[in-house]
Design a protein around this motif. Structure first.
Motif, PDB file in Angstrom:
ATOM      1  N   ILE A 312      70.224   1.569 100.845  1.00  0.00           N
ATOM      2  CA  ILE A 312      71.441   1.753  99.861  1.00  0.00           C
ATOM      3  C   ILE A 312      72.634   0.673 100.369  1.00  0.00           C
ATOM      4  CG2 ILE A 312      73.384   3.160  99.211  1.00  0.00           C
ATOM      5  CD1 ILE A 312      71.597   5.655  99.725  1.00  0.00           C
ATOM      6  N   LYS A 313      72.967   0.409 101.568  1.00  0.00           N
ATOM      7  CA  LYS A 313      73.744  -0.559 102.037  1.00  0.00           C
ATOM      8  C   LYS A 313      73.227  -1.854 101.640  1.00  0.00           C
ATOM      9  CE  LYS A 313      75.288   1.828 106.354  1.00  0.00           C
ATOM     10  NZ  LYS A 313      75.072   1.449 107.969  1.00  0.00           N
ATOM     11  N   GLU A 314      71.798  -2.118 101.663  1.00  0.00           N
ATOM     12  CA  GLU A 314      71.393  -3.649 101.332  1.00  0.00           C
ATOM     13  C   GLU A 314      71.723  -3.764 100.104  1.00  0.00           C
ATOM     14  OE1 GLU A 314      67.495  -3.098 102.692  1.00  0.00           O
ATOM     15  OE2 GLU A 314      67.840  -4.463 104.431  1.00  0.00           O
ATOM     16  N   ARG A 315      71.465  -2.443  99.183  1.00  0.00           N
ATOM     17  CA  ARG A 315      71.401  -2.727  97.507  1.00  0.00           C
ATOM     18  C   ARG A 315      73.018  -2.809  97.094  1.00  0.00           C
ATOM     19  NH1 ARG A 315      68.520   1.463  96.354  1.00  0.00           N
ATOM     20  NH2 ARG A 315      70.260   2.920  96.123  1.00  0.00           N
ATOM     21  N   ALA A 316      73.934  -2.012  98.009  1.00  0.00           N
ATOM     22  CA  ALA A 316      75.467  -2.426  97.820  1.00  0.00           C
ATOM     23  C   ALA A 316      75.746  -3.769  98.010  1.00  0.00           C
ATOM     24  CB  ALA A 316      76.394  -1.267  98.479  1.00  0.00           C
ATOM     25  N   PHE A 317      75.298  -4.298  99.110  1.00  0.00           N
ATOM     26  CA  PHE A 317      75.776  -5.847  99.309  1.00  0.00           C
ATOM     27  C   PHE A 317      75.370  -6.729  98.278  1.00  0.00           C
ATOM     28  CE2 PHE A 317      75.199  -9.651 102.003  1.00  0.00           C
ATOM     29  CZ  PHE A 317      76.512  -9.810 102.442  1.00  0.00           C
ATOM     30  N   ASP A 318      73.983  -6.454  97.658  1.00  0.00           N
ATOM     31  CA  ASP A 318      73.345  -7.191  96.860  1.00  0.00           C
ATOM     32  C   ASP A 318      74.079  -6.944  95.382  1.00  0.00           C
ATOM     33  OD1 ASP A 318      71.540  -8.396  98.685  1.00  0.00           O
ATOM     34  OD2 ASP A 318      69.858  -7.010  97.908  1.00  0.00           O
ATOM     35  N   VAL A 319      74.279  -6.015  95.153  1.00  0.00           N
ATOM     36  CA  VAL A 319      75.115  -5.674  93.930  1.00  0.00           C
ATOM     37  C   VAL A 319      76.473  -6.142  93.808  1.00  0.00           C
ATOM     38  CG1 VAL A 319      76.153  -3.906  92.139  1.00  0.00           C
ATOM     39  CG2 VAL A 319      73.695  -3.763  93.163  1.00  0.00           C
ATOM     40  N   ALA A 320      77.096  -6.091  94.857  1.00  0.00           N
ATOM     41  CA  ALA A 320      78.545  -6.747  95.060  1.00  0.00           C
ATOM     42  C   ALA A 320      78.731  -8.144  94.758  1.00  0.00           C
ATOM     43  CB  ALA A 320      79.100  -6.258  96.347  1.00  0.00           C
ATOM     44  N   LEU A 321      77.337  -8.902  95.576  1.00  0.00           N
ATOM     45  CA  LEU A 321      77.495 -10.344  95.631  1.00  0.00           C
ATOM     46  C   LEU A 321      77.215 -10.789  94.151  1.00  0.00           C
ATOM     47  CD1 LEU A 321      75.878 -11.412  98.796  1.00  0.00           C
ATOM     48  CD2 LEU A 321      78.047 -12.155  98.109  1.00  0.00           C
ATOM     49  N   ASP A 322      76.119  -9.979  93.417  1.00  0.00           N
ATOM     50  CA  ASP A 322      75.752 -10.399  92.129  1.00  0.00           C
ATOM     51  C   ASP A 322      77.097 -10.540  91.205  1.00  0.00           C
ATOM     52  OD1 ASP A 322      73.223 -11.028  93.067  1.00  0.00           O
ATOM     53  OD2 ASP A 322      72.344  -8.975  92.130  1.00  0.00           O
ATOM     54  N   MET A 323      77.721  -9.199  91.498  1.00  0.00           N
ATOM     55  CA  MET A 323      79.102  -9.149  90.239  1.00  0.00           C
ATOM     56  C   MET A 323      80.040  -9.969  90.842  1.00  0.00           C
ATOM     57  SD  MET A 323      78.911  -4.777  90.068  1.00  0.00           S
ATOM     58  CE  MET A 323      80.272  -4.852  88.802  1.00  0.00           C
ATOM     59  N   ALA A 324      80.209 -10.352  91.911  1.00  0.00           N
ATOM     60  CA  ALA A 324      81.363 -11.183  92.397  1.00  0.00           C
ATOM     61  C   ALA A 324      80.967 -12.606  91.948  1.00  0.00           C
ATOM     62  CB  ALA A 324      81.337 -11.299  93.976  1.00  0.00           C
ATOM     63  N   HIS A 325      79.714 -13.009  91.704  1.00  0.00           N
ATOM     64  CA  HIS A 325      79.302 -14.372  91.354  1.00  0.00           C
ATOM     65  C   HIS A 325      79.304 -14.440  89.766  1.00  0.00           C
ATOM     66  CE1 HIS A 325      78.317 -16.383  95.034  1.00  0.00           C
ATOM     67  NE2 HIS A 325      77.604 -15.359  95.673  1.00  0.00           N
ATOM     68  N   ALA A 326      79.253 -13.170  89.080  1.00  0.00           N
ATOM     69  CA  ALA A 326      78.984 -13.273  87.626  1.00  0.00           C
ATOM     70  C   ALA A 326      80.356 -14.037  86.953  1.00  0.00           C
ATOM     71  CB  ALA A 326      79.015 -11.799  87.165  1.00  0.00           C
TER      72      ALA A 326
END
Length: 326
Positions: A312-326
């Motif tokens: 879950i932590k890894e997923r949260a980090f990846d989702v946050a980065l994807d949304m921040a880069h969007a």
């Protein structure tokens, strides 16, 4: 709160522990020097004996083949008498890695100064840590520790981990495992010392190399505003997803997790009002981490980075980065 430090055998670099036991040293020490300051001791495998009574009533001890007792030997120190303690019976397959061996291995492979070192529960558990490179994200300091935990006894493993928790006692020993970002377990079987040594050396080098990349990613999250409740909710749904096939119980748990993380993000989390946290993807990601590490009621095993919560932590980090880069 129980510290379970044995005979005040604890040393700490510059910062005293809450229990005020042991010694604080100001100058950097390698593991050998810290071990000497703490008070050297040894753990050994000793033969197990059973008693035979002969016909003439003479009692004769006889070695039990293939069985050994793990014994910690503590020499006289600071007016305290010498002590020995037993930690359980093992068989011939058990490869002992003693504190002395770990200390030598550390100085040979990691070659870093000690942050903390101590022994717990009458010497049954030994720990050794070093502080990794710290960095700052808009006033929010990130510090991690490379730690080696060595419990002695049946069904125990050597544990290497990277954790933000500074180990100084039994409570923080457990907290460090629960909050570990990386964890590696080595059973006390053939090759145990080589395996933990390889991990120690590789993890220190790789963690230092990854530090710049992690800092850059977290800085980007701290500079990226979430912007709307819809974006926040989308993030939470991605981190705690459900489908039509998800059971009712799991759907309820996912929704509870979303609500709890949302409340942390909206002001209940540690540091929620800092510049890095407030209204950013950095804040959302750290709300997930705080929820998983400290707020959620769960078994210790499920809290580890390598377990379900780690995913879950890894997923949260990846989702946050994807949304921040969007």
């Amino acid at each position: 709160m129980s510290h379970e430090i044995f005979q005040s055998r604890f040393v700490s670099h510059r910062e005293p522990a809450w229990h005020k036991l042991g010694m604080v040293f100001d100058q950097p020490l390698d593991a050998t020097e810290a071990f000497a300051l703490m008070g050297e001791f040894d753990v050994v495998k000793e033969p197990v004996y059973r008693v035979e009574t002969l016909d003439n009533s003479i009692v004769k001890p006889k070695v039990v083949k293939g069985k050994y007792v793990l014994t910690g030997h503590f020499p006289e120190r600071n007016g305290e008498a010498a002590q020995s303690h037993h930690y359980g019976i093992v068989d011939e397959r058990y490869e002992l890695v003693s504190p002395k061996q770990l200390v030598s291995l550390w100085d040979m492979l990691v070659k870093q100064n000690v942050e903390t070192m101590g022994t717990l529960q009458q010497g049954k558990r030994f720990f050794l840590t070093t502080k990794l490179e710290s960095f700052d994200i808009k006033g929010d300091e990130h510090t991690n520790y490379l730690s080696i935990f060595s419990p002695h006894g049946t069904n125990q493993c050597l544990i290497g981990l990277i954790s933000p928790v500074r180990t100084v006692c039994w409570n923080t020993y457990q907290m460090a495992i629960g909050a570990a970002k990386e964890e590696y377990k080595v059973p006390h079987m053939k090759g145990a010392m080589n395996k933990i040594g390889t991990w120690m050396q590789g993890q220190y080098d790789s963690s230092q190399a990854r530090s710049a990349d992690i800092r850059a990613a977290l800085s980007h999250l701290a500079d990226s505003a979430v912007g709307s409740d819809a974006s926040r909710d989308y993030f939470l749904e991605k981190v705690f997803p459900t489908t039509e096939e998800t059971s009712v119980e799991q759907q309820v748990k996912a929704q509870e997790s979303r609500v709890s993380v949302g409340m942390l993000y909206e002001g209940q989390a540690t540091g929620a009002n800092t510049e890095a946290f407030k209204g950013t993807y950095y804040g959302l990601y750290n709300s997930v981490v705080e929820y998983l590490d400290y707020n959620q009621k769960r078994s210790r095993a499920s809290a580890r980075w390598v377990g379900p919560n780690g995913t879950i932590k890894e997923r949260a980090f990846d989702v946050a980065l994807d949304m921040a880069h969007a």
